[in-house]
Design a protein around this motif. Sequence first.
Motif, short mmCIF file in Angstrom:
data_model
loop_
_atom_site.label_atom_id
_atom_site.label_comp_id
_atom_site.label_asym_id
_atom_site.label_seq_id
_atom_site.Cartn_x
_atom_site.Cartn_y
_atom_site.Cartn_z
N THR A 22 0.83 -1.23 0.00
CA THR A 22 0.00 0.00 0.00
C THR A 22 0.85 1.26 0.00
O THR A 22 0.31 2.36 -0.15
N ASP A 23 2.16 1.10 0.19
CA ASP A 23 3.05 2.26 0.14
C ASP A 23 3.15 2.71 -1.33
O ASP A 23 3.49 1.91 -2.20
N LEU A 24 2.84 3.97 -1.58
CA LEU A 24 2.80 4.45 -2.96
C LEU A 24 4.12 5.07 -3.41
O LEU A 24 4.23 5.58 -4.53
N GLU A 25 5.15 4.98 -2.53
CA GLU A 25 6.46 5.51 -2.90
C GLU A 25 7.56 4.47 -2.93
O GLU A 25 8.41 4.47 -3.82
N ARG A 26 7.54 3.54 -1.97
CA ARG A 26 8.65 2.60 -1.85
C ARG A 26 8.25 1.19 -2.28
O ARG A 26 7.21 0.68 -1.86
N PRO A 27 9.08 0.56 -3.13
CA PRO A 27 8.86 -0.86 -3.42
C PRO A 27 9.17 -1.68 -2.18
O PRO A 27 9.89 -1.21 -1.28
N PHE A 28 8.66 -2.90 -2.13
CA PHE A 28 8.94 -3.79 -1.00
C PHE A 28 9.62 -5.05 -1.53
O PHE A 28 9.11 -5.69 -2.45
N GLU A 29 10.76 -5.36 -0.95
CA GLU A 29 11.54 -6.50 -1.42
C GLU A 29 11.32 -7.69 -0.50
O GLU A 29 11.58 -7.62 0.70
N VAL A 30 10.84 -8.79 -1.08
CA VAL A 30 10.67 -10.04 -0.34
C VAL A 30 11.84 -10.95 -0.68
O VAL A 30 12.14 -11.16 -1.86
N GLU A 31 12.51 -11.49 0.33
CA GLU A 31 13.59 -12.46 0.13
C GLU A 31 13.12 -13.83 0.60
O GLU A 31 12.29 -13.92 1.52
N PRO A 32 13.63 -14.90 -0.02
CA PRO A 32 13.26 -16.24 0.45
C PRO A 32 13.55 -16.39 1.94
O PRO A 32 14.61 -15.96 2.41
N GLY A 33 12.59 -16.95 2.67
CA GLY A 33 12.77 -17.11 4.11
C GLY A 33 12.15 -16.00 4.93
O GLY A 33 11.97 -16.15 6.15
N ASP A 34 11.83 -14.89 4.29
CA ASP A 34 11.20 -13.79 5.03
C ASP A 34 9.83 -14.22 5.54
O ASP A 34 9.05 -14.87 4.81
N ARG A 35 9.52 -13.84 6.77
CA ARG A 35 8.21 -14.15 7.34
C ARG A 35 7.23 -13.06 6.90
O ARG A 35 7.28 -11.94 7.38
N ILE A 36 6.39 -13.39 5.93
CA ILE A 36 5.59 -12.39 5.21
C ILE A 36 4.15 -12.30 5.67
O ILE A 36 3.46 -11.33 5.34
N ALA A 37 3.66 -13.30 6.37
CA ALA A 37 2.27 -13.31 6.82
C ALA A 37 2.17 -14.37 7.91
O ALA A 37 3.18 -15.01 8.26
N GLN A 38 1.00 -14.53 8.47
CA GLN A 38 0.82 -15.58 9.47
C GLN A 38 -0.47 -16.32 9.21
O GLN A 38 -1.37 -15.80 8.53
N VAL A 39 -0.54 -17.53 9.72
CA VAL A 39 -1.69 -18.37 9.49
C VAL A 39 -2.30 -18.77 10.83
O VAL A 39 -1.59 -19.12 11.77
N ILE A 40 -3.63 -18.62 10.91
CA ILE A 40 -4.35 -18.97 12.14
C ILE A 40 -5.23 -20.18 11.84
O ILE A 40 -6.01 -20.16 10.88
N ILE A 41 -5.09 -21.21 12.64
CA ILE A 41 -5.87 -22.45 12.45
C ILE A 41 -7.11 -22.36 13.33
O ILE A 41 -7.02 -22.12 14.53
N MET A 42 -8.28 -22.55 12.69
CA MET A 42 -9.53 -22.42 13.46
C MET A 42 -10.53 -23.50 13.07
O MET A 42 -10.62 -23.88 11.90
N PRO A 43 -11.32 -23.96 14.08
CA PRO A 43 -12.43 -24.84 13.74
C PRO A 43 -13.52 -24.01 13.07
O PRO A 43 -13.71 -22.84 13.41
N VAL A 44 -14.16 -24.57 12.10
CA VAL A 44 -15.23 -23.84 11.40
C VAL A 44 -16.50 -24.69 11.35
O VAL A 44 -16.43 -25.92 11.30
N SER A 45 -17.63 -24.02 11.39
CA SER A 45 -18.91 -24.72 11.32
C SER A 45 -19.30 -24.95 9.87
O SER A 45 -18.99 -24.15 8.99
N ARG A 46 -19.97 -26.03 9.67
CA ARG A 46 -20.56 -26.30 8.35
C ARG A 46 -22.03 -25.90 8.45
O ARG A 46 -22.73 -26.34 9.35
N ALA A 47 -22.50 -25.03 7.58
CA ALA A 47 -23.87 -24.51 7.67
C ALA A 47 -24.81 -25.26 6.72
O ALA A 47 -24.40 -25.71 5.65
#
Length: 150
Positions: A95-120
């Motif tokens: 969302t930065d409109l001035e600076r590019p963002f460099e991702v390198e292999p191994g970088d922690r870029i997001a996180q994952v949350i494990i959740m139980p879900v209901s079936r409707a």
Amino acid sequence: MTDVVTIPFLAESAPSYAHHDDAGADLRASEAVSIAPGARALVGTGVSIALPEGYAAFVVPRSGLAAKHGITVLNAPGTVDAGYRGEVKVTLLNTDLERPFEVEPGDRIAQVIIMPVSRAVFVPVAELPESARGANGFGSTGIRDGASAS
Ligand SMILES: O=c1ccn([C@H]2C[C@H](O)[C@@H](COP(=O)(O)OP(=O)(O)OP(=O)(O)O)O2)c(=O)[nH]1
Ligand SMILES: [Mg+2]
């Protein structure tokens, strides 16, 4: 720690919790990507998982990347279905409109949350039960206490 879910994975390394009581396990980029200002990129993590039926994994942003670099997950929360066996990928948005963002292999870029879900089961009805909110939404309660909603 309660409710530990065992999740088989295929990869060199699993998503990892920074602390034993964290909700989110960090996902690492498996590739180098340069994300131009305002652009998005689908970034691989190299990880495939087999969630137990009745669970989902939600890919969400890391607050540090958001606050310091303007990096978010475009489709947050990204939904990983229990039956998905492909590589978990992350749609990063710079969302930065001035600076590019460099991702390198191994970088922690997001996180994952494990959740139980209901079936409707969706049941057609002639009318819905009443509620205090009714059909009000989209700012109906306003922002500031004491001010009229707008
Ligand atoms: O952030 C995400 C979101 C989704 N997925 C994978 C797992 C998920 O099970 C699959 C489908 O996701 P979704 O249902 O959100 O996408 P869709 O556009 O509806 O695709 P499909 O038609 O395949 O369901 O893509 C990811 O790897 N990362
Ligand atoms: Mg879908």
